[in-house]
Every structure is written in structure tokens, then in C-alpha cells.
Write a protein that holds these residues in place. Structure first.
Motif, PDB file in Angstrom:
ATOM      1  N   THR A 256      -2.221  20.758 -30.624  1.00  0.00           N
ATOM      2  CA  THR A 256      -2.640  22.156 -30.684  1.00  0.00           C
ATOM      3  C   THR A 256      -3.813  22.370 -31.634  1.00  0.00           C
ATOM      4  OG1 THR A 256      -0.467  22.963 -30.070  1.00  0.00           O
ATOM      5  CG2 THR A 256      -1.830  24.466 -31.320  1.00  0.00           C
ATOM      6  N   GLY A 257      -3.830  21.642 -32.752  1.00  0.00           N
ATOM      7  CA  GLY A 257      -4.938  21.810 -33.695  1.00  0.00           C
ATOM      8  C   GLY A 257      -4.458  21.761 -35.128  1.00  0.00           C
TER       9      GLY A 257
ATOM     10  N   TYR B 144     -11.335  31.611 -26.634  1.00  0.00           N
ATOM     11  CA  TYR B 144     -10.500  31.341 -25.464  1.00  0.00           C
ATOM     12  C   TYR B 144     -10.342  29.837 -25.253  1.00  0.00           C
ATOM     13  CZ  TYR B 144     -11.336  36.240 -24.130  1.00  0.00           C
ATOM     14  OH  TYR B 144     -11.392  37.610 -24.085  1.00  0.00           O
ATOM     15  N   GLY B 145      -9.662  29.455 -24.203  1.00  0.00           N
ATOM     16  CA  GLY B 145      -9.506  28.036 -23.886  1.00  0.00           C
ATOM     17  C   GLY B 145      -8.646  27.863 -22.649  1.00  0.00           C
ATOM     18  N   LEU B 146      -9.018  28.556 -21.579  1.00  0.00           N
ATOM     19  CA  LEU B 146      -8.173  28.494 -20.398  1.00  0.00           C
ATOM     20  C   LEU B 146      -8.615  27.387 -19.453  1.00  0.00           C
ATOM     21  CD1 LEU B 146      -5.773  29.624 -19.014  1.00  0.00           C
ATOM     22  CD2 LEU B 146      -7.164  31.438 -18.046  1.00  0.00           C
ATOM     23  N   SER B 147      -9.904  27.336 -19.126  1.00  0.00           N
ATOM     24  CA  SER B 147     -10.340  26.352 -18.153  1.00  0.00           C
ATOM     25  C   SER B 147     -11.758  25.892 -18.462  1.00  0.00           C
ATOM     26  CB  SER B 147     -10.290  26.948 -16.741  1.00  0.00           C
ATOM     27  OG  SER B 147     -11.236  27.997 -16.648  1.00  0.00           O
ATOM     28  N   ALA B 148     -12.179  24.860 -17.748  1.00  0.00           N
ATOM     29  CA  ALA B 148     -13.545  24.350 -17.895  1.00  0.00           C
ATOM     30  C   ALA B 148     -13.889  23.570 -16.637  1.00  0.00           C
ATOM     31  CB  ALA B 148     -13.655  23.445 -19.123  1.00  0.00           C
ATOM     32  N   GLY B 149     -15.192  23.464 -16.368  1.00  0.00           N
ATOM     33  CA  GLY B 149     -15.660  22.676 -15.239  1.00  0.00           C
ATOM     34  C   GLY B 149     -16.648  21.627 -15.707  1.00  0.00           C
ATOM     35  N   ILE B 150     -16.655  20.494 -15.014  1.00  0.00           N
ATOM     36  CA  ILE B 150     -17.567  19.401 -15.355  1.00  0.00           C
ATOM     37  C   ILE B 150     -18.182  18.894 -14.058  1.00  0.00           C
ATOM     38  CG2 ILE B 150     -17.741  17.056 -16.300  1.00  0.00           C
ATOM     39  CD1 ILE B 150     -15.092  17.752 -17.826  1.00  0.00           C
ATOM     40  N   TRP B 151     -19.499  18.784 -14.021  1.00  0.00           N
ATOM     41  CA  TRP B 151     -20.182  18.273 -12.831  1.00  0.00           C
ATOM     42  C   TRP B 151     -21.054  17.095 -13.223  1.00  0.00           C
ATOM     43  CZ3 TRP B 151     -18.828  20.304  -8.137  1.00  0.00           C
ATOM     44  CH2 TRP B 151     -18.073  21.480  -8.184  1.00  0.00           C
ATOM     45  N   THR B 152     -20.677  15.915 -12.783  1.00  0.00           N
ATOM     46  CA  THR B 152     -21.463  14.711 -13.024  1.00  0.00           C
ATOM     47  C   THR B 152     -20.955  13.629 -12.080  1.00  0.00           C
ATOM     48  OG1 THR B 152     -21.871  12.893 -14.581  1.00  0.00           O
ATOM     49  CG2 THR B 152     -19.894  14.174 -14.951  1.00  0.00           C
ATOM     50  N   GLU B 153     -21.841  12.697 -11.758  1.00  0.00           N
ATOM     51  CA  GLU B 153     -21.419  11.587 -10.896  1.00  0.00           C
ATOM     52  C   GLU B 153     -20.812  10.448 -11.705  1.00  0.00           C
ATOM     53  OE1 GLU B 153     -20.889  12.012  -7.949  1.00  0.00           O
ATOM     54  OE2 GLU B 153     -22.622  11.851  -6.630  1.00  0.00           O
TER      55      GLU B 153
ATOM     56  N   ALA C 281       1.008  21.630 -10.546  1.00  0.00           N
ATOM     57  CA  ALA C 281       0.043  21.374 -11.624  1.00  0.00           C
ATOM     58  C   ALA C 281       0.130  22.467 -12.686  1.00  0.00           C
ATOM     59  CB  ALA C 281      -1.374  21.314 -11.056  1.00  0.00           C
ATOM     60  N   PRO C 282       0.572  22.114 -13.899  1.00  0.00           N
ATOM     61  CA  PRO C 282       0.718  23.124 -14.955  1.00  0.00           C
ATOM     62  C   PRO C 282      -0.593  23.854 -15.224  1.00  0.00           C
ATOM     63  CG  PRO C 282       1.689  21.042 -15.642  1.00  0.00           C
ATOM     64  CD  PRO C 282       0.975  20.781 -14.354  1.00  0.00           C
ATOM     65  N   PHE C 283      -0.485  25.163 -15.429  1.00  0.00           N
ATOM     66  CA  PHE C 283      -1.648  26.019 -15.663  1.00  0.00           C
ATOM     67  C   PHE C 283      -1.375  26.877 -16.883  1.00  0.00           C
ATOM     68  CE2 PHE C 283      -4.050  29.910 -15.289  1.00  0.00           C
ATOM     69  CZ  PHE C 283      -5.277  29.507 -14.794  1.00  0.00           C
ATOM     70  N   GLY C 284      -2.360  26.963 -17.774  1.00  0.00           N
ATOM     71  CA  GLY C 284      -2.209  27.820 -18.947  1.00  0.00           C
ATOM     72  C   GLY C 284      -3.230  27.456 -19.997  1.00  0.00           C
ATOM     73  N   GLY C 285      -3.299  28.257 -21.057  1.00  0.00           N
ATOM     74  CA  GLY C 285      -4.426  28.155 -21.966  1.00  0.00           C
ATOM     75  C   GLY C 285      -4.167  27.538 -23.325  1.00  0.00           C
ATOM     76  N   TYR C 286      -5.286  27.216 -23.968  1.00  0.00           N
ATOM     77  CA  TYR C 286      -5.322  26.864 -25.385  1.00  0.00           C
ATOM     78  C   TYR C 286      -5.708  28.145 -26.134  1.00  0.00           C
ATOM     79  CZ  TYR C 286      -5.549  21.734 -24.550  1.00  0.00           C
ATOM     80  OH  TYR C 286      -5.293  20.438 -24.207  1.00  0.00           O
TER      81      TYR C 286
END
Lengths: 288, 475
Positions: free
Chosen positions: A149-150, B412-421, B450-455
Motif C-alpha cells: 500500500t505504501g 487517485y490511482g484507479l487505472s492506467a494504460g500503456i502502449w508499446t511494442e 478480474a479484480p477491479f479497484g483503486g489505490y
């Protein structure tokens, strides 16, 4: 050597960022044994000390959480080795702090060391047990894993000065969190000695920071601190628990609300490890 | 741009009724609260009148849930609970088309999304959790984990039926009973779900559904006989609930706001990334807590990517939610539209460069044309605050470390996206993201397994997967 040799008395200080400062406030308070006899003056940590400790814990977080689980396991096992070497010293401090017979104190110290070893072994297993792949309905590979968590503020149990302390600190750092620990207010000496063990066990400075002093004075600053991610209320004064939880809501902190009556001689389960873990789910498409 | 003839789904399929009532103790009953009129955001016409709960109704519903928990549901073998929950999943599938049309009418989302995402995923959630009901001893929380009791749940308007499923399915599977409050502007599909629950013959009181505004939600979350509170909504309200529950010992899970970074590295497949960026921010009109609302592009490809992105966004069809060709539907309410407009104005005022799709908008209804801000800096409000609309903020970076630092520079800290080959870069960046869900070379994927939720301030607790069961068990 003379039988009447005068011993070298120890100065009990705070443990912040791997160093042993006195409180910046210059304050100390007398610590007495179970019968009221003077044992030592302990540093009386302040708001500023708490903030310094949080800064140290935050600074240590990337390195400690980024270390391999095997590495964390070895460091924590090293702590147990050094604890074992100080067994007699801890037994004496626990006996005087808690007012128990030496034999009982020894068994508490033994249980504390064994508890530390138990958590040391969890570092590289917890992700396997709590994480895994998600069989999603689509052409994706998805997996979930626990992550620390940190920075966790830990209000250590007031009664159990070493076994209780270790039972709340070890699970926090085993998974990669860093900790700011407020020791038992009236029984702080084993916590300071534990700090000396941590400082000489390859544990990076700042992973565990130990504050002695008045729990009621320090706890609110930690509960409301914007850079603290989670709060363990175990040793919080009963009358303050709700207020501390309210403060913690300001930055949506995770709060562990176990009661002070927790029996630390019992075999633990995964609850304390889980309390300070996040789950991260990662997705990637599958295809050619 | 290709011209398409309109292809609207028939609204008759929704079986819209003039009035809807709340669902308590197995019956549809009149609430004592002021009735609300729910509006079709696509046309601004009133769809139906819905009775709402007064505080006394909340109390009645909690009592019904408690009775059902004590007498029936709490002690029912998991294998029996499972069959009820399987029934719900099947009934949702059977009435899927009706639910999809009703959802698009009430919420404003394009029919292709309610049809292909919301409704099937809701059914999948019930189907998945039904199977857990008699296997909880294998979930890693001890040999015989116990339910908590009565769960009070409050859900948002962006995925009305799906959020109800995310809340109700795990609660029931773990043996809890439920009092759920759907959002004020989107109560209809939850009340059809109540019909389904009746058709599934669930014992009365196991699920209670109380429409109403925030005051009803507050009455549910603060009710002293509720054992567990689950809330999905804004971080602001989440903090209020956490404060409210301080000292009560009641279990709480929060799924709150987000300001997700969607990071495009210079080696990313740009056409594929453009599709992902569009999906990330324009899916569901951007009314998604995990929307990829901050695009972080590596400087060397920023211009090329932005050009491709504008061309692609120009082809998005904004309009009638019921039209099968519609890509972006209606903003859920006038209030939300105003909020989006205000935040967009701050983007102008703070010096970001605004580009808006020239697509035609319907004369009536709440619509906002897809908008992309470039030259955005981290201090701007449009880079920090959740807009919850079809508005993308574009920032640039030079090194991977800078991308990570900027991505994580948010409470916040819910989601993120990454685009790379580059595989190693995906795994590196995924590890560095302080976010609960990371989509690599994809975005906005959801699955009950798939668990979903935030930091951090995106909340705590997870929904979905083995991990999500913890929220509804006394462990």
C-alpha cells in the motif's frame, strides 16, 4: 574486572531514516518498570519527528517495495538472527517493562523471534497465495498481484511491548510497505532496542521508523498526514479511535481496526498481511 | 466520413412503464419520499415517474433485509444460494434486449455499449459469483468464512445495471442480504432487476432496492443496522462516508474517482493506440471512473499521434443513444453537462489548446462533442480533476521515468494504460503504476474474474475475482 563495575547506561532515542536522533523537540519522558522504578528517559517524539519519519518512510518506499521478494526475505531473516543474539537483553527489558517473570519474558521473546521468522518466509509466497491469473472471457492475458500500500503508520500495542510490536511491524514490511511505528507509550524500551537490531540487519534506513512518546499526541498527525497511505489502530487509545478514523478519511487511508485486546500469543493468519496490500490487475491482448 | 441511415433500436422493447416503485421485502411498494421523474438525456423527455424512499422506508428495507438474513439467506447452504443467483444471471440474459434499450433510454449511453458491454457483463457477474456461493471455503479466507449480514450499497449513474450487478452478486454469493440505492438519474434498470429477482423467486427481503437522491443514500450508508457499506461514486462523497462510519466498526469498501494516465511510448503501434485512446476516453461519453483521461505521449511521436487522433475522433458519431451507429451518446444529465462545460472553460482559461470534433449534435438532449486538449500542463485543473465527460487532456514526456512520474502524480490511482511494442517495457511500466488496473495495449476491459479497484484516493477494496469476495465476508 571489578565486581562493582558501573555499567554503561543506554540513551534511548528515536529511530528515523536509519539514524538515532533525539526528539527535535528536545523532550524526553521517564520510563518506569512495572513496579514504578525508573528505567530510563525515552525521547518524547513530536509532530515534527512524525513528519520526518513519514518523509524517511516515503523515501525508502521505492527501494524496499522494488526489492526482490527473496531479498526482502533474506533481510528479514537476518533481523531474526540478530534478534536471537540479543535474546537475553530483550528478555530483561520485557520482564521489567511488562512485570513478568524472566522465564515468561523469555518465552515471549522466543515467540517474537519465531513470529519474525514466520513473516520473513512470507515475502516470496504472498503473491502466489493472493495473486494469480484471471480467466477472463476474451482474448486477453490478465493477472492480479498484491502490491504494498505504501507508507503505513502503526500504533503499536500498548501492553505487549515486544511480541505485540513485532506482530504488527513484521507483516507491514514483509510485503514491501515502509512503516512509521509509534511504540507502546509506557513500555517503549524493547521498541528502541528493536530499532538497534533493525539498524544492524541490512534493513535499509527508513523502512521502519520508530517513535517513542505520547501515542495520543503523535497519532493524530499521522492519521491526517497526506503522505501516509494506511493506519493500524491497534495501540490507539480507545477514546481516540473514531477521531483517528475520521482524520484518516481525509486521504482515503486504509485503516486496520483490530481491537487492543488482540492476543498476540496466538498463531496469526494472513489478515495483517492482507490489510496493507493493494491488488493490481494487468491486462494484455493475446494474438499473433 | 461515411453517411449512414439512422438505425434506431425500437424503444418499445424497453417495456417502459409510466410509473416505477421501490422494491422492499419482495414487493413493489410506494415510497414515502417525493417521487422523481427520470429523464431521457438523449431527448430531455420524461420517461417515467419513480417513487423514492423516505428515511422510514430505508428503515423498513433494512429490517426486511435483516429478517431475510437471520431467517433464510444467512443460513441457507451455499449450494442453494448458488442456484438462485444462477437464475438471476439467466433471467438477465433472457431479458437482455429489454434491459439494454431501457438502459440507453435512461442513461443516454449508446445502444451498442449497453447491448454489448453493460448487460452481458452484468449477467456474467451473477453467473460468476453464483459459482462461488458453495466454494467459499476454497477462497483463501479460512475453511468456513461467514457473511457479514446486511449490506448497504450505493451506486452511480454511469453503469446503472452493471454496478448493481457488481454490488449484489458478490453480496448474495457470500450470504449477505442487500439494500441498494441506484442513482437518482438512472433508477429504471435496477427496478427491472428487482422484477427479475422476483421472477427468480428469491426469498422476500434478500434484495431491496430504494430509488432516491443522495439523502436516501446517506440514510442507507449510515443506518446503524447495516453491517457492511459499499459505495461507488465520487471521491468527495466516499470521504464523507468513510468519516461517517468512523468508529462504528462496520466494513466499508469504496470505489471512487480516477484520473488515469494512458501512456503512449514512441514505439507504440500508433493506429492501435489511437483506437485504445478513443475507447479509453470516449467509451460511455467518458462517464467512466477509470477513463483514460490524461494522455501521456512521448514527445517524438506526439504530433503524429495527435493528428491521427483528431482524424479518428472526427469520425465518431454523436447522437441518438438508441441508434446502433452511435458511438457517443448523451451526457447523463444537465447537471453533468454543466460540470463538463465549466471544467472545459478552465482548460481554455489556463491556456490549454482546445480541439473539438466538428460532428453535428442533436438539437435536443444533453450532448457534448468529443474534445481534445493539447499543451496541457500538470498543474491545470483539466489534468488534475475528474471531468467525467468526453474530454481528453494531452501531456507529453521525454523519458520513461518522466512518464511514470507524471502518471503517478495524482491523488487517485484507479487505472492506467500503456502502449508499446516492447514487452519488457510493458512489465516495467505496469509495475511502476500506482493504480489498481493496468491495461497494456488495450483499455477499459472488465471481467467478473478480474479484480477491479483503486489505490490511494480512488478507494479501497476490490470487486471481482477471488479478491473481491473479501468485501462481503467477515474476515
Amino acid at each position: 574486572m571489578s565486581e562493582n563495575r558501573i555499567s554503561v547506561a543506554k540513551t534511548y532515542k528515536l529511530y528515523i531514516g536509519g539514524a538515532f536522533p533525539r526528539s527535535e523537540s528536545g523532550r524526553s519522558y521517564p520510563v518506569v518498570d512495572a513496579k514504578g522504578a525508573f528505567l530510563a528517559n525515552a525521547a518524547q517524539g513530536s509532530r515534527k519527528d512524525a513528519r520526518d519519519a513519514v518523509a524517511a518512510a516515503r523515501k525508502a518506499f521505492p527501494g524496499w517495495s522494488g526489492a526482490t521478494a527473496y531479498n526482502r526475505g533474506q533481510v528479514l531473516y537476518r533481523v531474526a538472527e540478530v534478534l536471537e543474539g540479543r535474546r537475553e537483553q530483550f528478555a530483561a527489558e520485557v520482564a521489567s517493562s511488562e512485570g513478568v517473570a524472566v522465564k515468561k519474558a523469555q518465552s515471549l521473546v522466543d515467540a517474537a523471534i519465531d513470529r519474525w521468522v514466520w513473516y520473513a518466509g512470507w515475502t516470496d509466497k504472498v503473491a502466489t497465495v493472493l495473486g494469480g491469473t484471471n480467466p477472463v472471457a476474451g482474448p486477453y492475458f490478465s493477472f492480479s498481484m498484491p502490491e504494498p500500500t505504501g507508507v503505513v503508520a502503526v500504533l503499536a500495542p500498548q501492553q505487549s511491548s515486544l511480541l505485540g510490536l513485532i506482530s504488527v511491524v513484521a507483516p507491514v514490511i514483509a510485503t514491501g510497505n515502509t512503516a512509521v511505528v509509534v511504540s507502546s507509550q509506557d513500555r517503549p524500551l524493547p521498541a528502541v532496542t528493536l530499532s538497534e537490531v533493525l539498524a544492524t540487519s541490512d534493513l535499509p534506513g527508513g523502512v521502519v521508523n520508530v517513535l517513542t512518546g505520547r501515542t495520543a499526541e503523535i497519532a493524530p498527525w499521522l492519521a491526517s498526514h497526506g503522505d501516509v497511505n494506511a493506519l493500524d489502530l491497534t495501540g490507539a487509545p480507545e477514546a481516540m479511535r473514531a477521531d483517528l478514523e475520521r482524520s484518516a478519511a481525509g486521504t482515503v487511508k486504509r485503516v486496520l481496526r483490530t481491537r487492543p485486546s488482540e492476543d498476540f500469543t496466538r498463531e496469526p493468519d494472513l489478515a495483517r498481511l492482507r490489510a496493507f496490500l493493494e491488488t493490481k490487475t494487468v491486462w494484455h491482448p493475446m494474438g499473433v | 466520413m461515411w453517411e449512414y441511415a439512422p438505425a434506431p433500436e425500437s424503444r418499445d422493447i424497453a417495456n417502459l412503464k409510466p410509473t416505477y416503485r421501490m422494491f422492499v421485502d419482495g414487493q413493489f411498494v410506494e415510497g414515502a419520499g417525493e417521487p422523481l421523474k427520470t429523464v431521457n438525456p438523449g431527448t430531455e423527455e420524461v420517461l417515467a415517474e419513480v417513487s423514492t424512499a423516505a428515511p422510514a422506508d430505508v428503515d423498513k428495507a433494512v429490517k426486511a433485509a435483516r429478517r431475510a438474513y437471520d431467517r433464510v439467506w444467512g443460513k441457507m447452504p451455499g449450494s442453494e444460494r448458488a442456484k438462485y443467483i444462477f437464475r438471476i444471471a439467466r433471467l438477465i440474459q433472457e431479458r437482455g434486449r429489454e434491459l439494454a434499450v431501457l438502459e440507453s433510454l435512461d442513461n443516454g449511453k449508446p445502444i451498442k455499449e449497453s447491448r454489448d458491454v453493460d448487460v452481458p457483463t452484468a449477467a456474467a457477474h451473477f453467473f460468476y459469483h453464483a459459482g462461488w456461493a458453495d466454494k467459499l471455503g476454497y477462497a483463501g479466507y479460512g475453511p468456513d468464512p461467514k457473511p457479514l449480514g446486511v449490506a448497504g450499497q450505493v451506486i452511480p449513474w454511469n453503469f446503472p445495471l452493471l454496478m448493481a450487478a457488481w454490488k449484489i452478486a458478490p453480496a448474495l454469493a457470500c450470504g449477505n442480504t442487500v439494500v441498494l440505492k441506484p442513482a437518482e438519474t438512472t433508477p429504471l434498470t435496477a427496478l427491472v432487476l428487482a422484477e427479475i429477482i422476483q421472477q427468480a423467486d428469491l426469498p422476500p427481503g434478500v434484495v431491496n432496492i430504494l430509488p432516491g437522491a443522495g439523502d436516501v443514500g446517506a440514510a442507507v450508508t449510515s443506518h446503524p443496522d447495516v453491517d457492511k457499506v459499499a459505495f461507488t461514486g465520487s471521491t468527495e462523497v466516499g470521504k464523507l462516508i468513510q468519516r461517517q462510519l468512523a468508529g462504528t466498526g462496520r466494513k466499508l469498501t469504496l470505489e471512487l474517482g480516477g484520473k488515469a494516465a494512458n501512456i503512449v511510448f514512441d514505439d507504440a503501434p500508433l493506429d492501435q493506440a489511437v483506437e485504445g485512446i478513443v475507447n479509453g476516453i470516449f467509451f460511455n461519453q467518458g462517464h467512466v471512473c477509470c477513463a483514460g483521461s490524461r494522455l501521456l505521449v512521448q514527445e517524438s511521436v506526439a504530433e503524429e499521434l495527435l493528428e491521427k487522433l483528431r482524424v479518428r475522433v472526427s469520425t465518431l458519431r454523436v447522437g441518438d443513444p438508441l441508434d446502433k451507429n452511435t458511438d457517443v451518446g448523451a451526457i447523463n444529465s444537465r447537471e453533468q453537462l454543466t460540470k463538463i462545460q465549466q471544467l472545459v472553460e478552465t482548460g481554455d482559461a489556463e491556456g490549454a489548446e482546445r480541439w473539438t470534433s466538428a460532428c453535428p449534435l442533436p438539437d435536443k438532449g444533453f450532448y457534448f462533442a468529443p474534445t481534445v486538449f493539447s499543451n496541457v500542463s500538470q498543474a491545470m485543473r483539466i489534468a488534475r480533476e475528474e471531468i467525467f465527460g468526453p474530454v481528453l487532456s494531452v501531456l507529453t514526456f521525454r523519458t520513461p521515468d518522466e512518464a511514470v512520474a507524471k502518471a503517478n502524480n495524482t491523488p487517485y490511482g484507479l487505472s492506467a494504460g500503456i502502449w508499446t511494442e516492447k514487452g519488457s517495457r510493458i512489465l516495467w511500466a505496469a509495475q511502476k503504476m500506482r493504480a489498481g488496473v493496468v491495461w497494456a495495449n488495450t483499455f477499459n476491459r472488465f471481467d467478473p474474474t478480474a479484480p477491479f479497484g483503486g489505490y490511494q484516493e480512488s478507494g479501497f477494496g476490490r470487486e471481482g475475482g477471488r479478491t473481491g469476495l473479501e468485501a462481503y465476508l467477515d474476515v
